[in-house]
Design a protein around this motif. Structure first.
Motif, mmCIF file in Angstrom:
data_model
loop_
_atom_site.group_PDB
_atom_site.id
_atom_site.type_symbol
_atom_site.label_atom_id
_atom_site.label_comp_id
_atom_site.label_asym_id
_atom_site.label_seq_id
_atom_site.Cartn_x
_atom_site.Cartn_y
_atom_site.Cartn_z
ATOM 1 N N LYS A 1 33.895 44.323 39.179
ATOM 2 C CA LYS A 1 33.298 43.332 40.090
ATOM 3 C C LYS A 1 32.357 42.407 39.317
ATOM 4 O O LYS A 1 32.319 41.186 39.545
ATOM 5 N N SER A 2 31.593 42.942 38.365
ATOM 6 C CA SER A 2 30.684 42.125 37.550
ATOM 7 C C SER A 2 31.483 41.149 36.679
ATOM 8 O O SER A 2 31.121 39.970 36.545
ATOM 9 N N SER A 3 32.589 41.611 36.094
ATOM 10 C CA SER A 3 33.421 40.735 35.253
ATOM 11 C C SER A 3 34.016 39.603 36.076
ATOM 12 O O SER A 3 34.050 38.444 35.643
ATOM 13 N N ARG B 1 41.069 35.446 36.184
ATOM 14 C CA ARG B 1 40.360 35.965 37.369
ATOM 15 C C ARG B 1 41.327 36.621 38.350
ATOM 16 O O ARG B 1 41.025 37.677 38.935
ATOM 17 N N ARG C 1 32.445 48.830 39.866
ATOM 18 C CA ARG C 1 31.275 47.939 39.691
ATOM 19 C C ARG C 1 31.449 47.072 38.439
ATOM 20 O O ARG C 1 31.114 45.873 38.445
ATOM 21 N N ASP C 2 31.957 47.633 37.321
ATOM 22 C CA ASP C 2 32.167 46.845 36.104
ATOM 23 C C ASP C 2 33.186 45.731 36.349
ATOM 24 O O ASP C 2 32.982 44.578 35.923
ATOM 25 N N TYR D 1 41.166 44.976 40.317
ATOM 26 C CA TYR D 1 40.036 45.469 41.123
ATOM 27 C C TYR D 1 40.534 46.047 42.460
ATOM 28 O O TYR D 1 40.085 47.103 42.901
ATOM 29 N N ASN E 1 31.556 32.229 37.774
ATOM 30 C CA ASN E 1 30.494 31.292 37.349
ATOM 31 C C ASN E 1 31.016 30.320 36.287
ATOM 32 O O ASN E 1 30.707 29.110 36.316
ATOM 33 N N GLY F 1 32.712 38.320 38.709
ATOM 34 C CA GLY F 1 31.616 37.388 39.029
ATOM 35 C C GLY F 1 31.322 36.454 37.872
ATOM 36 O O GLY F 1 31.061 35.250 38.065
ATOM 37 N N ASN F 2 31.335 36.962 36.641
ATOM 38 C CA ASN F 2 31.089 36.107 35.469
ATOM 39 C C ASN F 2 32.170 35.033 35.337
ATOM 40 O O ASN F 2 31.884 33.861 35.029
ATOM 41 N N ASP G 1 31.972 53.569 39.264
ATOM 42 C CA ASP G 1 31.410 52.871 38.099
ATOM 43 C C ASP G 1 32.404 51.830 37.580
ATOM 44 O O ASP G 1 32.026 50.678 37.290
#
Length: 1194
Positions: A788-790, A480, A785-786, A487, A796, A792-793, A782
């Motif tokens: 940022k999504s990674s 992370r 955003r990818d 990022y 979690n 976030g996963n 774009d």
């Protein structure tokens, strides 16, 4: 061609004949100038003449029969040492010693005799001229002769360029040429810089001076050299002035564009320029001295008159105040006696007040003794009253003590009652606990079961198999962190791209706005009517006001109102624009045209009432607000007014050389056409592009045309109302058009179109990089955003692992804590044990309550005893109070007598105080008054009041004082400041007399100085003008005309003195002053050149120049002027002369001393600096032709 010059440029060469004449002349320097000596001409000395005797200067009587040679020098010395600086020390006023001894008194040295060298040149004359890239020349170098230089050549070949080269090369401003005021305008088209080199003749035995100047198109800066050494323009001008060169004087240097200005010069200017160019060199200083001191004498005389009036007024006031001063002195004596009596009366009154004070003091003492006796009789009752007052005080204290004990007993009763009540409350609480005992044990049982279940669940979690969660969490966290760093880097890169993209967007916005502004400017420039409206608004704000009003309110009018001619008129052929405009006046061009009478009346009502606000012009100039002043006209529009009858047909006009009528060249609305025909008579005005001399004015007038315009001027023909009713022609020179010539500024439009193209190209060139930048920005967003999504996963997954590890840790902690709580709960007593404990506690509280109740009953019995004692004490207090009141009533019965006695005592004391205060106030008044009066009054008062018994009675003194006051009131009412005013006016009178004496002396001194200067100036000027007039008249007589030059003297105003040139060209005409409008162009040219020739023999300048002065002359006048000019300029006493002309008549007179310079031009001229490109020698060709034809110069 030389490589430095473009091959397409025209070449100019000047060939001259080589007839250089050498003339021997005396070289002895006898004048105040280092280059010339002066001849002396006898004139009558006016030393003994006044200002009113100027007309007698030509008298034959010699005011100095003894011929004293020092008289004139003495007057010069006096003038030179004048305290007001009338002449500076360097004005060269000394007269040469040798000439002063020989010249009789009354001679004025003014005529110069040039100090000519062996080669014929005088110091300061032009020996050589060289020009490079100057006006029409690529390169040229030539040498003018020492006498008359006639420069010939067709128009446009560069004749006037020679005059410009002389003026500009010697450091004079470009404006002396009458052309452009900018130096860069004299650089040849296609070249970047120009050079001019002038070689001036030096003094005999000295080398010539070479002045070199280089300048460019970029700025007004120049490079200067003198004899090949760098120098400044100031040094060049100083050197040029030392030679007496005056290229800025029309009397010695007359360029082509300044010819018309000579006739327009005022007589005062003609006088100034003539004195600078010719005659005695001291004339200018003398004239400036006279003007300065004349103005100063006027100022002093005006001031002196006011000061004399002021002095006489002060003398009148002093004389008028003298009688009043005597009356004032008598009155002051009476006032002093009244003042003495006033103080004596006051002192007598003070003695009487002192007597009253003693009587009041005795009365006060008697009243005081009576009051003391009454107070002694009341003493026993006072003691008895004091006894019962003490008894009542003791009874009050006893009652207060018993009441305190009662209050303490009640407080103890409440305390014991509260103690018993508290114990009862605790017993009630034990009862409540017994009632809740069953409920508490039921809740404890349920809690025990809950703890046991929780222990079982935690044990189940602990029994589950454990995984390596920490290692996996650390791996995920590292992944992370790396992804977060990537990022952030991506985000920073995207921000940079976004900033660049936003900068580009702002750049495109600014570029679009600039394109809009430039496009709007292009539309404005291409709209002629908008330009005309803007020019009209700047000229007259009232026009702008009505234009705005018509734009907003024009629909309320009955019919159309047409804009002024300066806006609505267009002349398509710009060659006729200035002619049409000059045939109208400004008032006509500013007039709005109405076609309805009602509209005319309505708009006329605004004039003088409405106001226009302040505004700003496009160039930033502020126009203040003001009252609207409108020019309006009502016109009827029909066929007769729009197309009125012409005086003649167009064919008849063309036969006389005229092109047509002015109205035919105008484009405008019918109403405007009708107005121009009605008010400006444009349908009766003829136009032509031919020169004025080609138009027969008489023939044009015969057709009924009273006004016509040619290429050069506008002529108006007016028929006389008397005698033979002949026509008189009045000519006005061409004036550039300002309104009718407005057209699209193609250069400005071209520049704006080019600017638009540049901006559009810039925009196009930057659009592709901008699109690529937009694509980079979208791709970066774009990617961001990818990422940022990674991230976030991963977050979690890490949270899930951490929750799993946290569940086992929580189970370990919870099972231990729960077991501890369960053990504590099981250790608590049983329900039966708890009930027995509470019952024992209730019994203990019941026993403890009995003792406070016994103490409460005992306190109640004590309070009852205190109540009995309080009743007894209150009865004793009431008895003491009754006895005290009875004694007080007995004492009040004698109080009234005592108070009456005290009041009498107080009144007596008050009267004593008033008497003492009155006596003290009177004494203070007397003391203050005595300090304020004079010592004489003070001594007299002390003398009279030394023995008070000897003073008269007060009534008698008051009667004497009243009598004196009555006498003063009956006296004449004279202001009290009359003596101060008298002394003030007397001082002012003395000062005013001093000022008058000083100004009279200064005025007399100035008048003496002016007379001395005038006695030298007027004869010298008269001699100069008479000599010029004689030659001028003779020259005019040769051409069958009449001419005269005279001095215009104005009494008392030397600044208004001038030289008037009077001419008459016809036998029946009287002499008229030469002006810029009265005579025709040819007549003005004839008078101008004749006057300049008349000055030649007395000129102080080393060279003179006239350019195309013969234009407009008829052949007879031109031939006479030429022959006379040759005669004058080739004389031994004349300096160098330049005559520039495009043409010559045949059969003219020539002189061996003159030099003819012919300008040759053409596209294929050889480079004169290259020996191998000389295709012929013009001088040799002319000599060959002369030999063949046997032509000899006259």
């Amino acid at each position: 061609m030389n490589g430095r010059f473009p091959t397409a440029s025209l070449r100019r060469r000047i060939e001259s004949d080589d007839e250089d004449e050498n003339e021997d002349s005396p070289q002895e320097d006898l004048s105040s100038s280092p280059f010339k000596r002066r001849k002396t001409i006898e004139v009558e000395d006016s030393q003994d003449l006044g200002d009113s005797d100027l007309d007698d200067l030509n008298s034959d009587e010699d005011p100095n029969p003894d011929g004293d040679p020092n008289l004139y020098e003495d007057s010069l010395a006096d003038l030179k040492s004048d305290a007001n600086g009338s002449l500076a020390e360097n004005d060269q006023m000394e007269v040469d010693g040798e000439e002063a001894e020989d010249a009789p008194r009354g001679t004025v040295a003014f005529r110069p005799e040039y100090e000519r060298d062996n080669d014929g040149y005088v110091p300061g004359s032009v020996v050589r001229i060289k020009m490079t890239n100057f006006m029409t020349y690529d390169y040229v170098e030539f040498r003018p002769g020492p006498h008359l230089n006639m420069i010939l050549g067709p128009n446009g070949t560069g004749k006037s360029s020679i005059a410009a080269a002389i003026a500009i090369g010697l450091g004079f401003a470009p404006k002396v040429m009458g052309r452009s005021n900018e130096l860069k305008a004299y650089v040849k088209q296609g070249a970047d810089q120009a050079e001019v080199e002038i070689e001036l003749k030096g003094k005999k035995g000295k080398r010539n001076t070479v002045i070199w100047r280089k300048f460019n198109r970029i700025d007004e800066k120049s490079e200067w050299k003198k004899n090949r050494s760098s120098c400044t323009r100031r040094e060049v001008l100083d050197h040029v002035q030392n030679y007496g060169i005056q290229a800025n004087n029309l009397c010695s240097f007359l360029p082509q564009d300044k010819v018309a200005e000579f006739a327009k010069m005022a007589p005062e200017v003609v006088l100034t320029e003539t004195m600078r160019a010719a005659g005695d060199p001291r004339l200018t200083k003398w004239h400036e001295n006279l003007v300065e001191k004349g103005a100063k004498s006027k100022e002093i005389a005006s001031t002196l008159e006011g000061h004399i009036t002021q002095r006489d007024g002060l003398q009148t006031r002093v004389d008028g105040l003298a009688p009043d001063v005597e009356h004032v002195q008598e009155r002051e004596a009476r006032e002093m006696e009244a003042e003495i009596l006033r103080h004596v009366v006051a002192m007598v009154q003070h003695e009487q007040l002192k007597t009253k004070v003693e009587a009041a003091r005795r009365e006060t003492k008697t009243a005081q003794e009576r009051m003391k006796k009454l107070q002694a009789r009341r003493q026993p009752l006072k003691h008895l009253k004091e006894h019962w007052e003490k008894k009542a005080h003791k009874d009050d204290a006893k009652v207060d003590s018993i009441e305190g004990k009662y209050k303490e007993g009640m407080k103890d009763i409440r305390s014991k009652h509260n103690q018993a009540t508290n114990i009862g409350d605790k017993s009630s609480q034990v009862d409540m606990q017994l009632d809740r005992l069953k409920t508490n044990f039921s809740r404890r049982r349920d809690e025990k079961k809950s703890l046991q279940d929780k222990i079982a669940r935690c044990q189940e979690i602990l029994d589950e198999p454990r995984e390596e969660v920490e290692t996996e969490v650390r791996t995920k966290q590292k992944e992370r962190a790396e992804m977060t760093a990537r990022y952030r880097r991506k985000e920073n890169d995207l921000e940079a791209v976004k900033d660049e993209y936003n900068d580009n967007k702002r750049m495109f916005a600014d570029l679009n706005k600039e394109l809009e502004d430039v496009t709007r400017k292009q539309k404005i420039l291409e709209n002629i009517e908008v330009q005309k409206e803007n020019a009209a608004r700047e000229l007259d704000p009232s026009i702008g006001w009505l234009l705005d009003w018509l734009q907003h309110n024009g629909h309320t009018l009955e019919s159309a109102v047409y804009k002024p001619a300066m806006i609505s008129v267009s002349v398509p052929d710009k060659n006729y624009a200035w002619q049409v405009e000059q045939c109208t006046n400004l008032q006509q061009r500013k007039t709005f045209i109405c076609t309805s009478q009602a509209d005319f009346d309505k708009l006329l009502s605004f004039s003088g009432k409405a106001t226009y606000p302040p505004s700003m012009t496009p160039d930033g100039r502020r126009i203040p607000g003001g009252t609207v002043r409108l020019n309006l006209s009502f016109e009827v529009v029909n066929e007769a007014t729009v197309n009125p009858q012409r005086p003649c047909s167009s064919e008849q006009l063309r036969k006389l050389g005229l092109d047509g009528f002015a109205i035919d060249y105008v484009e405008a609305e019918p109403a405007v056409i009708a107005y121009l025909c009605n008010k400006a008579n444009l349908h009766k005005t003829a136009l032509s592009q031919k020169p004025s001399h080609s138009i027969n004015g008489d023939a044009v007038t015969a057709l009924g045309v009273t006004r016509w315009a040619t290429r050069d001027d506008v002529t108006t023909s007016t028929q006389s109302a008397y005698g033979k009713r002949q026509y008189v022609h009045r000519t006005l020179l061409k004036q550039p058009a300002r309104a009718f010539n407005l057209a699209v500024d193609r250069d400005a439009v071209k520049r704006i179109v080019e600017e638009i193209a540049r901006k559009k190209k810039t925009k196009f060139d930057r659009e592709h990089p901008h699109s690529a930048l937009k694509a980079r920005l979208d791709q970066g967003e774009d990617d961001l955003r990818d990422l940022k999504s990674s991230v976030g996963n991963l977050e979690n997954e890490i949270k899930a692992l951490q929750n799993k590890a946290k569940r086992w840790q929580t189970a370990v902690t919870d099972i231990e804590a729960t077991k501890l709580k369960l053990r504590k709960l099981e250790a608590q007593p049983s329900q039966e044990e708890e009930r027995a404990k509470l019952k024992a506690e209730k019994l203990k509280y019941a026993k403890a309550r009995l003792r406070p109740l016994d103490q409460w009953l005992s306190s109640c019995e004590n309070v009852l005893g205190h109540c009995t004692d309080m009743i007894t004490a209150n009865f004793a207090q009431m008895q003491s109070s009754v006895n005290q009141q009875a004694i007080s009533a007995r004492m009040n019965e004698g109080l009234e007598i005592l108070e009456t006695a005290k009041a009498e005592w107080d009144d007596a004391a008050a009267r004593l105080l008033v008497a003492e205060r009155n006596a003290a106030e009177k004494r203070e008044i007397i003391t203050t008054g005595m300090r304020e009066v004079s010592a004489d009054v003070r001594d007299e008062v002390r003398t009279r009041t030394g023995d008070p018994s000897a003073l008269p009675p007060l009534e008698e003194l008051q009667a004497q004082l009243q009598t004196l006051r009555a006498q003063l009131e009956l006296a004449v009412n004279i202001p009290g400041n009359v003596i101060a005013r008298y002394n003030d006016y007397k001082d002012k009178l003395e000062k005013a007399q001093e000022i008058v004496n000083k100004e009279e002396a200064e005025l007399n001194s100035i008048k003496r100085d002016m007379k001395q200067t005038l006695d030298m100036f007027d004869p010298a000027l008269e001699t100069l003008v008479q000599a010029v007039s004689k030659k001028f008249s003779a020259a005019f007589a040769r051409v069958k005309c009449t001419g005269e030059v005279r001095i215009r003297r104005v009494e008392g105003d030397f600044s208004a003195w001038g030289i008037e040139i009077l001419v008459s060209y016809r036998d029946e005409d009287n002499l008229a002053i030469l002006t810029g409008s009265h005579q025709s162009g040819g007549e003005r040219s004839l008078a101008t050149v004749t006057y300049l020739m008349s000055l030649s023999e007395m000129s102080r300048t080393p060279f003179s120049l006239v350019d195309e002065i013969n234009q407009g002359m008829d052949q007879r006048a031109e031939r006479a002027v030429h022959n006379q000019l040759v005669e004058v300029t080739c004389d031994a006493d004349a300096g160098q002369y330049f005559l520039i002309t495009p043409k010559l008549l045949t059969g003219l007179t020539y002189h061996p001393k003159m030099k003819v310079l012919i300008i040759n031009n053409g596209p294929h001229l050889p480079d004169s600096r290259k020996k191998d490109q000389r295709y012929g020698d013009l001088a040799a060709c002319l000599k060959t032709y002369q030999d063949r034809q046997a032509i000899a110069a006259n």
